[in-house]
Scaffold this motif. Structure first.
Motif, short mmCIF file in Angstrom:
data_model
loop_
_atom_site.label_atom_id
_atom_site.label_comp_id
_atom_site.label_asym_id
_atom_site.label_seq_id
_atom_site.Cartn_x
_atom_site.Cartn_y
_atom_site.Cartn_z
N THR A 100 36.44 30.34 38.94
CA THR A 100 35.60 29.47 38.49
C THR A 100 37.03 28.79 38.13
OG1 THR A 100 37.10 29.84 35.89
CG2 THR A 100 33.92 30.84 37.02
N ASP A 101 37.30 27.62 37.09
CA ASP A 101 38.00 26.32 37.54
C ASP A 101 39.73 27.25 36.43
OD1 ASP A 101 36.95 24.39 38.61
OD2 ASP A 101 36.15 23.64 36.31
N SER A 102 38.66 28.21 35.83
CA SER A 102 40.26 28.99 35.39
C SER A 102 40.46 30.42 35.55
CB SER A 102 40.23 28.49 34.29
OG SER A 102 38.62 28.82 33.37
N SER A 103 39.95 30.59 36.32
CA SER A 103 38.84 32.27 36.30
C SER A 103 39.28 32.88 37.89
CB SER A 103 38.94 33.24 35.62
OG SER A 103 37.30 33.29 35.14
N TYR A 104 38.96 34.37 38.07
CA TYR A 104 38.56 35.12 39.53
C TYR A 104 38.05 35.88 39.22
CZ TYR A 104 43.16 36.93 40.10
OH TYR A 104 44.09 37.66 40.04
N THR A 105 37.37 36.48 39.22
CA THR A 105 36.44 37.68 38.92
C THR A 105 37.02 38.72 40.67
OG1 THR A 105 35.11 37.34 38.03
CG2 THR A 105 34.06 39.06 38.60
N PHE A 106 37.41 39.76 40.27
CA PHE A 106 38.09 40.70 41.85
C PHE A 106 37.57 41.87 41.81
CE2 PHE A 106 41.13 40.86 38.33
CZ PHE A 106 41.69 42.01 38.35
N GLU A 107 37.39 42.52 43.02
CA GLU A 107 37.04 44.30 43.18
C GLU A 107 38.34 44.67 43.04
OE1 GLU A 107 33.52 45.96 45.13
OE2 GLU A 107 35.52 45.34 46.49
N TYR A 108 39.21 45.81 43.50
CA TYR A 108 40.72 46.70 43.69
C TYR A 108 39.83 48.09 43.67
CZ TYR A 108 40.97 47.70 38.70
OH TYR A 108 40.64 47.47 37.29
N GLY A 109 41.01 49.02 43.93
CA GLY A 109 41.04 49.73 45.11
C GLY A 109 42.54 49.92 45.56
N LEU A 110 42.71 51.66 45.36
CA LEU A 110 43.70 52.37 46.22
C LEU A 110 43.17 51.69 47.35
CD1 LEU A 110 44.19 55.65 44.60
CD2 LEU A 110 45.35 53.11 44.22
N VAL A 111 44.17 51.62 48.68
CA VAL A 111 43.35 51.59 49.72
C VAL A 111 43.39 52.26 50.84
CG1 VAL A 111 44.98 50.82 52.27
CG2 VAL A 111 45.98 49.64 50.34
N GLY A 112 42.36 52.82 51.32
CA GLY A 112 41.59 53.73 51.87
C GLY A 112 40.77 54.58 50.88
#
Length: 125
Positions: A100-112
């Motif tokens: 959005t203008d002021s935020s982002y939604t993200f996905e994260y996890g350990l590599v692999g």
């Protein structure tokens, strides 16, 4: 009449399945951010400052520096520079899913790892 409705529903499904939310990942490569999550039933907030190459996290009065390596405009790898435990030695894959203008939604996890979590970070500056 029935075939027309079925065709319409199929067409609607194809159009909505192909929809990708807008992303302006470049606006979030650098800056100061806030992220809140729940850890063991308690809400925890961290702030972090990211440049193109580093990220400094501030959590519970401590600062922790990580390297940042961008894979593409919306994905990057974070690796702690001074890990204190074996689990901190593992890199984390971050993927911006929407902005959005002021935020982002993200996905994260350990590599692999196939286990992923999601969150939203808010830009402070």
């Amino acid at each position: 009449m029935f075939k027309t409705r079925i065709l319409g529903l199929i067409l609607l499904g194809v159009v909505t399945a192909c929809y990708n939310p807008p992303r302006n990942c470049g606006a979030f490569k650098e800056g100061e951010f806030r992220f809140t999550t729940t850890i063991e039933g308690s809400e925890q907030t961290t702030t972090f400052v990211r440049t193109m190459a580093t990220e400094i996290d501030f959590f519970e009065g401590k600062a922790d520096t990580s390297s940042v390596r961008w894979i593409n405009d919306c994905e990057y790898i974070v690796k702690k520079l001074n890990p204190q435990t074996p689990s901190e030695q593992k890199s984390i894959h971050m993927k911006i899913l929407s902005t959005t203008d002021s935020s982002y939604t993200f996905e994260y996890g350990l590599v692999g790892s196939s286990k992923k979590s999601r969150g939203t970070a808010f830009k402070l500056n």
